[in-house]
Scaffold this motif. Structure first.
Motif, PDB file in Angstrom:
ATOM      1  N   ASP B 115      19.405  22.021  32.893  1.00  0.00           N
ATOM      2  CA  ASP B 115      20.484  22.208  31.906  1.00  0.00           C
ATOM      3  C   ASP B 115      19.897  21.538  30.738  1.00  0.00           C
ATOM      4  N   ILE B 116      19.240  21.434  30.251  1.00  0.00           N
ATOM      5  CA  ILE B 116      18.483  20.136  29.325  1.00  0.00           C
ATOM      6  C   ILE B 116      19.302  20.103  28.096  1.00  0.00           C
ATOM      7  N   HIS B 117      19.188  18.864  27.320  1.00  0.00           N
ATOM      8  CA  HIS B 117      20.098  18.799  26.135  1.00  0.00           C
ATOM      9  C   HIS B 117      18.974  18.468  25.198  1.00  0.00           C
ATOM     10  N   GLY B 118      19.355  18.413  23.777  1.00  0.00           N
ATOM     11  CA  GLY B 118      18.527  18.033  22.832  1.00  0.00           C
ATOM     12  C   GLY B 118      19.080  17.188  21.739  1.00  0.00           C
ATOM     13  N   GLY B 119      18.503  16.978  20.717  1.00  0.00           N
ATOM     14  CA  GLY B 119      19.228  16.100  19.470  1.00  0.00           C
ATOM     15  C   GLY B 119      20.386  17.061  18.930  1.00  0.00           C
ATOM     16  N   ASN B 120      20.408  18.144  19.314  1.00  0.00           N
ATOM     17  CA  ASN B 120      21.441  19.112  18.554  1.00  0.00           C
ATOM     18  C   ASN B 120      22.476  19.209  19.674  1.00  0.00           C
ATOM     19  N   HIS B 121      22.653  18.496  20.738  1.00  0.00           N
ATOM     20  CA  HIS B 121      23.766  18.718  21.682  1.00  0.00           C
ATOM     21  C   HIS B 121      25.268  18.710  21.091  1.00  0.00           C
ATOM     22  N   HIS B 122      25.298  17.655  19.976  1.00  0.00           N
ATOM     23  CA  HIS B 122      26.771  17.725  19.515  1.00  0.00           C
ATOM     24  C   HIS B 122      27.158  19.030  18.746  1.00  0.00           C
ATOM     25  N   ARG B 123      26.298  19.873  18.545  1.00  0.00           N
ATOM     26  CA  ARG B 123      26.269  21.050  17.643  1.00  0.00           C
ATOM     27  C   ARG B 123      26.272  22.394  18.622  1.00  0.00           C
ATOM     28  N   ASP B 124      25.340  22.534  19.448  1.00  0.00           N
ATOM     29  CA  ASP B 124      24.831  23.587  20.089  1.00  0.00           C
ATOM     30  C   ASP B 124      24.708  23.517  21.592  1.00  0.00           C
ATOM     31  N   GLY B 125      25.077  22.399  22.202  1.00  0.00           N
ATOM     32  CA  GLY B 125      25.211  22.430  23.598  1.00  0.00           C
ATOM     33  C   GLY B 125      24.142  22.379  24.186  1.00  0.00           C
ATOM     34  N   CYS B 126      24.118  22.703  25.489  1.00  0.00           N
ATOM     35  CA  CYS B 126      22.732  22.479  26.353  1.00  0.00           C
ATOM     36  C   CYS B 126      22.197  23.978  26.208  1.00  0.00           C
ATOM     37  N   PHE B 127      20.874  23.892  26.979  1.00  0.00           N
ATOM     38  CA  PHE B 127      20.142  25.026  26.828  1.00  0.00           C
ATOM     39  C   PHE B 127      20.918  26.251  27.597  1.00  0.00           C
ATOM     40  N   GLY B 128      21.582  25.830  28.643  1.00  0.00           N
ATOM     41  CA  GLY B 128      22.174  26.759  29.504  1.00  0.00           C
ATOM     42  C   GLY B 128      23.296  27.630  28.608  1.00  0.00           C
ATOM     43  N   ALA B 129      23.613  27.028  27.608  1.00  0.00           N
ATOM     44  CA  ALA B 129      24.712  27.684  26.743  1.00  0.00           C
ATOM     45  C   ALA B 129      24.131  28.979  25.989  1.00  0.00           C
ATOM     46  N   HIS B 130      22.695  28.979  26.103  1.00  0.00           N
ATOM     47  CA  HIS B 130      21.942  29.920  25.142  1.00  0.00           C
ATOM     48  C   HIS B 130      21.427  30.921  26.281  1.00  0.00           C
ATOM     49  N   VAL B 131      21.569  30.554  27.481  1.00  0.00           N
ATOM     50  CA  VAL B 131      20.894  31.670  28.499  1.00  0.00           C
ATOM     51  C   VAL B 131      21.864  32.707  28.806  1.00  0.00           C
ATOM     52  N   THR B 132      21.475  33.936  28.904  1.00  0.00           N
ATOM     53  CA  THR B 132      22.248  34.946  29.093  1.00  0.00           C
ATOM     54  C   THR B 132      22.309  35.561  30.574  1.00  0.00           C
ATOM     55  N   GLU B 133      20.978  35.533  31.033  1.00  0.00           N
ATOM     56  CA  GLU B 133      20.927  36.037  32.318  1.00  0.00           C
ATOM     57  C   GLU B 133      19.671  35.417  33.319  1.00  0.00           C
ATOM     58  N   LEU B 134      19.947  35.397  34.546  1.00  0.00           N
ATOM     59  CA  LEU B 134      18.817  34.698  35.598  1.00  0.00           C
ATOM     60  C   LEU B 134      18.780  35.706  36.571  1.00  0.00           C
ATOM     61  N   ARG B 135      17.273  35.873  36.773  1.00  0.00           N
ATOM     62  CA  ARG B 135      17.121  36.648  38.113  1.00  0.00           C
ATOM     63  C   ARG B 135      16.655  35.334  39.075  1.00  0.00           C
ATOM     64  N   MET B 136      17.205  35.461  40.315  1.00  0.00           N
ATOM     65  CA  MET B 136      16.976  34.458  41.268  1.00  0.00           C
ATOM     66  C   MET B 136      16.518  35.134  42.670  1.00  0.00           C
TER      67      MET B 136
END
Ligand SMILES: Cc1cc2nc3c(=O)[nH]c(=O)nc-3n(C[C@H](O)[C@H](O)[C@H](O)COP(=O)(O)OP(=O)(O)OC[C@H]3O[C@@H](n4cnc5c(N)ncnc54)[C@H](O)[C@@H]3O)c2cc1C
Ligand SMILES: NC(=O)c1ccc[n+]([C@@H]2O[C@H](COP(=O)([O-])OP(=O)(O)OC[C@H]3O[C@@H](n4cnc5c(N)ncnc54)[C@H](OP(=O)(O)O)[C@@H]3O)[C@@H](O)[C@H]2O)c1
Lengths: 247, 448
Positions: B115-136
């Protein structure tokens, strides 16, 4: 260019199809599993920024020669013509397994030599009928010399390389450019689990070289390039040396 | 395993017996495997096999984009797709990933698992916040789709779950539109850590990307000095007419001797860095330079020599105040400790819905340390501080944290464990990290 690729679902074929598609060539994919083919087609479209459905697919299994003509016909229709046919599909098994399993050896010899040649013959007829074209086929450095670790696979690839050479001599003047790609050891699923030798290549680097070779119509291309030198040495070794070494 | 082989993460420590199986057919090679790894850019032992179960699946050949919808930006891909491909292909067309880490050489599966984060974490959260579905592929062998509405618990436990809830086969997430492929940004020298907190806070409202490079070597009046960077996508006339061409890097051809990094070289480098980065007014910035400065040197991890290194990344809640941050910096600049010359400071926004995901509201430090006899002791004492302040560490970087420290940092651990046990009651999914930090053994007596 309008290009058909047999074998774009994996390995070097996947890398090559991506490079061709990203630079703007029109592609049509042939392979054995329709669902997997369409996943590869969607990948190419997304990478090249093209609409879904613009890369066509048709089933073609190197173990079923009766499907070759219909598959190539579908490709020609889908592309509205045909300039180039690329064959990266092929089978590999270790010498050990092939020696132990006669049926497997027969399959491999059929797929990698007889049926690949039959497929190329069908492609040749179609390209010549259009007046010109390029046939780019992946053989192997394994066909350069009889070698202990690849007696059977190497024999099939040797036959394929000879065929492609003959084709080039006979038809280049008529507009058919034949390109025989001879990869050295390349890190793909095919070589997974084998010990990686020095000078191993990556599929994308091979693809970059092959794109250039297609553009130039270069009849023989070693990839990675260093394998040209290695094979030069191997070809010069006397038989008694080849008999001693394990290479 | 056919050969005597070893695997290591980006920090090249620990090195454990193990090997990868690679295939385009990720669903096939994940059957019965304890773990899947991506490009191995996690620093520590999270992508390494547990002892006794040495063969892990590698996702890197499963790298196809399966769908992209230019209206919504929704992209579906196989888990091994590298970020570098998305960056190269989509940025020139006006699209970027919603969140990027500081290297392009990661897979989308790895981006979800950490669930990586970047320089925009204060605004956009982590990568997972933008994930809509996973196949596992889950532990019992089934293939399961999960999202915020379907198998929600599995989804929450997987985002940031370090591969321990199942093998991620496909990821669906939203790309974002950018106004140009160039960045527009400025930098500012900062004198100490208190000032850092202030400038980060002030910039947060106006700038989507903020981060600071902080001196973790100098003591006394220079303690916590650094350079703050802030950027946004360039607009209209700010951007050059041509898209940015990829920067050519170079490869560090071999290990440098272990003594290359010592207090003196670190200090010299640091002084140079500080002196050559004055406060700069806003101007156009190449995205490679802003997002991926370290990618310019391939194999830069060889700088630390054969013994390898670790990265310690923690977040200390805002409520702790600047005193705790100063104490932290005093510990890492203590005589005898050699930190890498340049460390990253970043303010994190609120925690997301990934149950083991790292960021939470506070100030995060990321510092590299060579692996030396003092490293374990240092990290123990840093963890004491972090636990005391109610902070936590980032698993994707960790090698040295002890189990009891981690348990104290993670009030969410119990919930994560109970979900994980539902999906993997026998504890088949394991990593070297899970052996070290978590108790994944089979449930005894049924209670979580
Ligand atoms: C130079 C550099 C800068 C970095 N900057 C940042 C940053 O700014 N922010 C940040 O958050 N991180 C950062 N990282 C860390 C990095 O983003 C993460 O470690 C990321 O997970 C690495 O992805 P990977 O594909 O290499 O995964 P790996 O390192 O191979 O694996 C990481 C974890 O993900 C799991 N995993 C990977 N693929 C799958 C899958 N398909 N299914 C299930 N589990 C899987 C593994 O089991 C392991 O637990 C940085 C790393 C480096 C080297
Ligand atoms: N890798 C090397 O080191 C190396 C060295 C020398 C030569 N070569 C040659 O280079 C070529 C490409 O190799 P690679 O490493 O890229 O291989 P790869 O990754 O194994 O890919 C092989 C491709 O061939 C297809 N294929 C296999 N059997 C087929 C059949 N019966 N009908 C249709 N398609 C079939 C596969 O399709 P599916 O997706 O359906 O499986 C796949 O797309 C091969 O001819 C190989 O012999 C490779």
């Amino acid at each position: 260019m309008k290009i058909v690729v047999l074998g774009a679902t994996k390995g070097m074929g996947r890398a090559l199809a991506r490079r061709l598609c990203e630079r703007g060539d029109a592609l049509f994919l042939l392979g054995r599993d329709p669902e997997d083919l369409s996943r590869s087609a969607r990948d190419l479209e997304a990478r090249a920024g093209r609409p879904a459905g613009s890369v066509g697919t048709a089933v073609c299994d190197l173990e079923r020669p009766e499907g070759f003509a219909p598959a190539l016909a579908a490709a020609e229709a889908g592309l509205g013509g045909l300039d180039t046919v690329v064959v990266t599909a092929g089978l590999f098994e270790t010498q050990e397994r092939l020696e132990a399993d006669a049926e497997l050896a027969r399959r491999l010899l059929t797929v990698d030599f007889a049926n690949t040649v039959v497929f190329c013959e069908e492609a040749r007829r179609r390209l010549l009928a259009r007046g010109a074209g390029t046939l780019c086929v992946f053989s192997s450095v394994a066909g350069e010399r009889g070698r202990k670790p690849v007696v059977l696979y190497g024999a099939a690839k040797a036959g394929l390389s000879r065929y492609l050479e003959g084709l080039d001599h006979k038809f280049r003047a008529q507009g058919l450019r034949t390109i025989c790609v001879k990869p050295g050891f390349v890190r793909t699923g095919m070589t997974e689990g084998l010990k990686t030798p020095p000078f191993a290549g990556e599929p994308d680097a091979v693809a970059a070289r092959v794109v250039k070779a297609i553009d130039r119509g270069q009849p023989v291309v070693y990839a990675p390039g260093i394998w040209g030198l290695i094979m030069l040495v191997i070809r010069l070794l006397p038989r008694f040396v080849m008999r001693k070494i394990g290479f | 395993m056919k050969r005597a082989e070893t695997l290591a993460g980006w920090g090249r420590s620990p090195v454990v017996p193990g090997c990868e199986v690679r295939s385009e057919d990720l669903p096939r090679i994940t059957v019965g495997r304890p773990l899947t790894r991506g490009l191995g850019r996690s620093y520590g032992d999270s992508s390494l096999p547990a002892a006794g179960d040495p063969v892990v699946a590698s996702a890197v050949l499963a790298d196809r984009i399966l769908a992209f919808d230019p209206d919504s930006g929704t992209l579906r891909a196989e888990a091994g797709l590298p970020l570098s491909d998305l960056y190269r292909l989509f940025l020139p067309r006006g699209w970027f990933v919603p969140v990027t880490p500081g290297t392009q050489f990661v897979t989308v599966g790895g981006m979800v698992a950490s669930d990586i984060h970047g320089g925009n974490h204060h605004r956009d959260g982590c990568f997972g916040a933008h994930v809509t579905e996973l196949r596992m592929r889950v532990a019992d062998g089934r293939i399961v789709d999960c999202s915020r509405t379907e198998e929600r618990d599995l989804f929450r436990a997987t985002v940031g779950g370090m591969g321990l809830t199942g093998h991620i086969l496909e990821v669906t997430f939203r790309m974002v539109r950018v106004s140009s492929p160039w960045l527009w940004g400025e930098s500012e020298r900062v004198r100490n850590v208190g000032e850092f907190v202030e400038v980060l806070g002030r910039a947060a409202a106006d700038w989507p990307f903020t981060k600071g490079w902080i001196d973790c070597v100098s003591r006394g009046k220079n303690l916590g000095r650094g350079v703050m960077f802030r950027a946004r996508w360039a607009q209209g006339a700010e951007a050059p007419a041509k898209p940015p061409t990829p920067k050519k890097g170079f490869t560090l051809p071999m290990n440098l001797p272990s003594w290359t990094l010592n207090r003196l070289t670190a200090r010299v480098f640091n002084g140079l860095y500080y002196q050559t980065h004055p406060t700069r007014p806003a101007s156009v910035i190449h995205p490679d330079v802003f997002f991926y400065p370290l990618d310019a040197i391939r194999h830069w991890n060889r700088v630390y020599g054969k013994k390898g290194f670790t990265q310690y990344q923690c977040v200390i809640p805002h409520s702790s105040g600047p005193r705790a941050l100063t104490r932290f910096l005093e510990m890492v600049t203590r005589p005898g400790v050699v930190a890498s010359p340049v460390c990253v400071i970043k303010d994190c926004g609120p925690e997301g819905d990934g149950l083991l995901s790292f960021p939470k509201s506070g100030i995060s430090f990321a510092i590299d340390f060579p692996v030396r006899p003092w490293t374990q002791g240092l990290i123990d004492s840093l963890n004491d501080l972090v636990v005391g302040e109610g902070g936590r560490i980032y698993l994707a970087k960790d090698t040295f944290t002890r189990r009891d420290h981690f348990a104290k940092m993670e009030p969410r651990l119990a919930e994560w464990q109970s979900i994980r046990r539902q999906w993997d009651p026998e504890g088949r999914l394991r990593s070297a990290q899970s052996e070290r930090l978590l108790d994944l053994g089979p449930t005894k007596g049924g209670s979580p």
